[in-house]
Motif scaffolding. Structure first.
Motif, short mmCIF file in Angstrom:
data_model
loop_
_atom_site.label_atom_id
_atom_site.label_comp_id
_atom_site.label_asym_id
_atom_site.label_seq_id
_atom_site.Cartn_x
_atom_site.Cartn_y
_atom_site.Cartn_z
N PRO A 41 12.90 20.94 82.81
CA PRO A 41 13.36 19.93 83.76
C PRO A 41 12.28 19.66 84.80
O PRO A 41 11.48 20.54 85.13
CB PRO A 41 14.59 20.56 84.40
CG PRO A 41 14.61 21.99 84.01
CD PRO A 41 13.63 22.20 82.91
N PHE A 42 12.27 18.44 85.29
CA PHE A 42 11.38 18.11 86.39
C PHE A 42 11.88 18.79 87.65
O PHE A 42 13.07 19.00 87.83
CB PHE A 42 11.34 16.60 86.60
CG PHE A 42 10.32 15.90 85.76
CD1 PHE A 42 9.35 15.10 86.35
CD2 PHE A 42 10.34 16.01 84.38
CE1 PHE A 42 8.41 14.45 85.59
CE2 PHE A 42 9.40 15.36 83.61
CZ PHE A 42 8.44 14.58 84.20
N TRP A 43 10.97 19.11 88.53
CA TRP A 43 11.30 19.71 89.81
C TRP A 43 12.08 18.70 90.62
O TRP A 43 11.62 17.60 90.88
CB TRP A 43 10.02 20.11 90.53
CG TRP A 43 10.26 20.71 91.87
CD1 TRP A 43 10.13 20.09 93.08
CD2 TRP A 43 10.67 22.05 92.15
NE1 TRP A 43 10.44 20.95 94.10
CE2 TRP A 43 10.77 22.18 93.55
CE3 TRP A 43 10.96 23.16 91.35
CZ2 TRP A 43 11.15 23.35 94.16
CZ3 TRP A 43 11.34 24.32 91.97
CH2 TRP A 43 11.43 24.41 93.35
N GLU A 44 13.27 19.05 91.03
CA GLU A 44 14.14 18.14 91.77
C GLU A 44 14.17 18.47 93.26
O GLU A 44 14.81 17.77 94.04
CB GLU A 44 15.57 18.18 91.21
CG GLU A 44 15.67 17.77 89.76
CD GLU A 44 15.54 16.28 89.52
OE1 GLU A 44 15.74 15.49 90.48
OE2 GLU A 44 15.23 15.89 88.38
N GLY A 45 13.51 19.57 93.64
CA GLY A 45 13.53 19.99 95.05
C GLY A 45 12.58 19.17 95.90
O GLY A 45 11.88 18.28 95.43
N GLN A 46 12.53 19.51 97.17
CA GLN A 46 11.61 18.82 98.08
C GLN A 46 10.22 19.38 97.92
O GLN A 46 10.04 20.56 97.66
CB GLN A 46 12.07 18.99 99.52
CG GLN A 46 13.41 18.32 99.79
CD GLN A 46 13.83 18.53 101.24
OE1 GLN A 46 13.41 19.47 101.89
NE2 GLN A 46 14.65 17.62 101.73
#
Length: 110
Positions: free
Chosen positions: A104-109
């Motif tokens: 998954p792509f990094w979804e965090g800030q």
């Protein structure tokens, strides 16, 4: 959610699936609106590895280490969940010739 599928084949990049199998999979994923982008990559022998140590840029031609598996390509896909991404990866022709790593792509800030 966006995922990256890393296509890894056993042996040389050219040993993976080619032609109609891959083109058919790409067309189906494009038609379904799942595949965002993807492409094959050339052999690791044509790669350059870049590292920075103590401010010095170090280049190594080819892969950093010898390996029997080689990354043959990648696809960026848009799916509702990891479960759906895994189902899509299992449909990829390369899954029968090597493996597909789904991240998954990094979804965090940042």
């Amino acid at each position: 959610m966006r995922f990256m599928m890393l296509v890894v084949v056993d042996g040389p990049v050219g040993d993976g699936p080619t032609g109609d199998d891959v083109e058919s999979w790409v067309k189906e994923m494009d038609d379904r609106g799942i595949r965002v982008f993807g492409n094959r990559v050339v052999s690791p022998s044509e790669a350059t590895t870049v590292r920075v140590r103590s401010g010095d840029v170090l280049l190594t031609d080819g892969p950093f280490a010898e390996t029997k598996e080689q990354m043959a390509g990648f696809d960026i896909i848009e799916c509702e969940s990891m479960d759906q991404a895994v189902e899509i990866a299992a449909e990829h022709p390369a899954a029968r010739h090597g493996r597909i790593e789904v991240r998954p792509f990094w979804e965090g800030q940042a």
